[in-house]
Design an enzyme around this catalytic site. Structure first.
Site, PDB file in Angstrom:
ATOM      1  N   ASN A   9       6.838  10.646   5.540  1.00 51.32           N
ATOM      2  CA  ASN A   9       6.129  10.355   7.164  1.00 51.32           C
ATOM      3  C   ASN A   9       7.392  10.510   8.101  1.00 51.32           C
ATOM      4  OD1 ASN A   9       5.121   9.506   9.352  1.00 51.32           O
ATOM      5  ND2 ASN A   9       4.695   7.249   8.954  1.00 51.32           N
ATOM      6  N   GLU A 109       2.645   1.088  12.683  1.00 52.50           N
ATOM      7  CA  GLU A 109       2.892   1.546  14.100  1.00 52.50           C
ATOM      8  C   GLU A 109       1.641   1.728  14.860  1.00 52.50           C
ATOM      9  OE1 GLU A 109       5.746   4.346  12.841  1.00 52.50           O
ATOM     10  OE2 GLU A 109       6.944   2.542  12.085  1.00 52.50           O
TER      11      GLU A 109
HETATM   12  P1  PGA Z   1      10.456   3.411   6.407  1.00 54.85           P
HETATM   13  O1  PGA Z   1       8.963   3.733   6.771  1.00 54.85           O
HETATM   14  O2  PGA Z   1      10.491   3.928   4.922  1.00 54.85           O
HETATM   15  O3  PGA Z   1      11.632   3.980   7.270  1.00 54.85           O
HETATM   16  O4  PGA Z   1      10.530   1.938   6.154  1.00 54.85           O
HETATM   17  C1  PGA Z   1       7.877   3.711   6.203  1.00 54.85           C
HETATM   18  C2  PGA Z   1       6.589   4.146   6.870  1.00 54.85           C
HETATM   19  O5  PGA Z   1       6.517   3.736   7.895  1.00 54.85           O
HETATM   20  O6  PGA Z   1       5.765   4.831   6.231  1.00 54.85           O
END
Ligand code: PGA
Length: 264
Positions: A9, A109
């Protein structure tokens, strides 16, 4: 055997040129001896699936940079309506037409920064299942919720609301769930292997209770939150973790390749 999914992502990173460079580099690695060919074989034989989720404006260049069918593309969000006066939004038919196989729905988010509610996410999940794109539906608890002992209650209410009108076939064959504890996202704090496994096992049990054994056995559940090459193998070794949703480490092609190798 559930097919493992390794999904990157990119969030609001990697414009069109960077997306093209990343996909080209990954394609080159798949054709190389450095673990690439073994990984490509695992993808071709259906053991692993590789997904990249660029921002909307980079989807076209990521799609165009592919030289094989080893990489699937996902969008990071979608509107539930098929079209209309919704300035700034992108519809599922547009996402499908641009070459995406998946769409991430309900990332933490989206829930916590952009205020998407369980009701709104249920609409998005249902609209996705009626489109030609498949959902990667995210759930997860905040630190306060975990420390106050309400993790199970939170996961249960996020999922119950999202999948209340779905059937067993749809859950088993079309939906991917991503368990992403909010306190582990972008913080460097990974859930321990056993905490991640416990939460994924709990999600599978919820699916079993509502949809039965066949659907819960085939449902794929990913873990996400500070995944790195150093912890990916141990997370993937857990029996209820069928893949990883990776933020930060998916921006570096070599780290992403190492994570893919850890799934072999
Ligand atoms: P991160 O993000 O690996 O940077 O913790 C994971 C995500 O938000 O899918």
């Amino acid at each position: 055997m559930r097919r493992k999914m390794i999904a990157g992502n990119w969030k609001m990173n990697n414009g069109p040129a960077a997306a093209e460079d990343f996909v080209s580099a990954l394609e080159e690695w798949f054709a190389s001896d450095r673990g690439g060919k073994r990984s490509a074989d695992a993808v071709s034989s259906g053991r692993i699936e590789i997904v990249l989720a660029p921002p909307f404006t980079s989807i076209a260049s990521a799609v165009a940079a592919r030289r094989t069918n080893l990489i699937d593309i996902a969008a990071q969000n979608a509107h539930h309506k098929r079209g209309g006066a919704f300035t700034g939004e992108v519809s599922l038919p547009m996402i499908e037409e641009s070459g995406c196989k998946y769409v991430i729905i309900g990332h933490s988010e989206r829930r916590h920064v952009f205020g998407e509610t369980d009701d709104a996410l249920e609409k998005k999940l249902i609209a996705t299942l009626e489109s030609g794109v498949l959902p990667i539906f995210c759930v997860g608890e905040t630190l306060d919720e975990r420390t106050s002992g309400s993790m199970e209650k939170v996961l249960s209410s996020q999922l119950t609301s999202a999948w209340s009108s779905l059937t067993s076939d749809v859950i088993g064959e079309m939906v991917v769930i991503a368990y992403e504890p909010v306190w582990a996202i972008g913080t460097g704090k990974t859930a321990s292997d056993s905490d991640a496994e416990d939460a994924c096992d709990f999600i599978r049990t919820l699916a079993y209770d509502k949809f039965g054994i066949a659907a819960s056995d085939s449902l794929r559940i990913l873990y996400g939150g500070s995944v790195k090459p150093e912890n990916s193998g141990a997370l993937l070794a857990q029996s209820d973790i069928d893949g990883l949703l990776i933020g930060g480490a998916s921006l570096d092609v070599e780290q992403f390749e190492k994570i893919i190798e850890s799934a072999l």
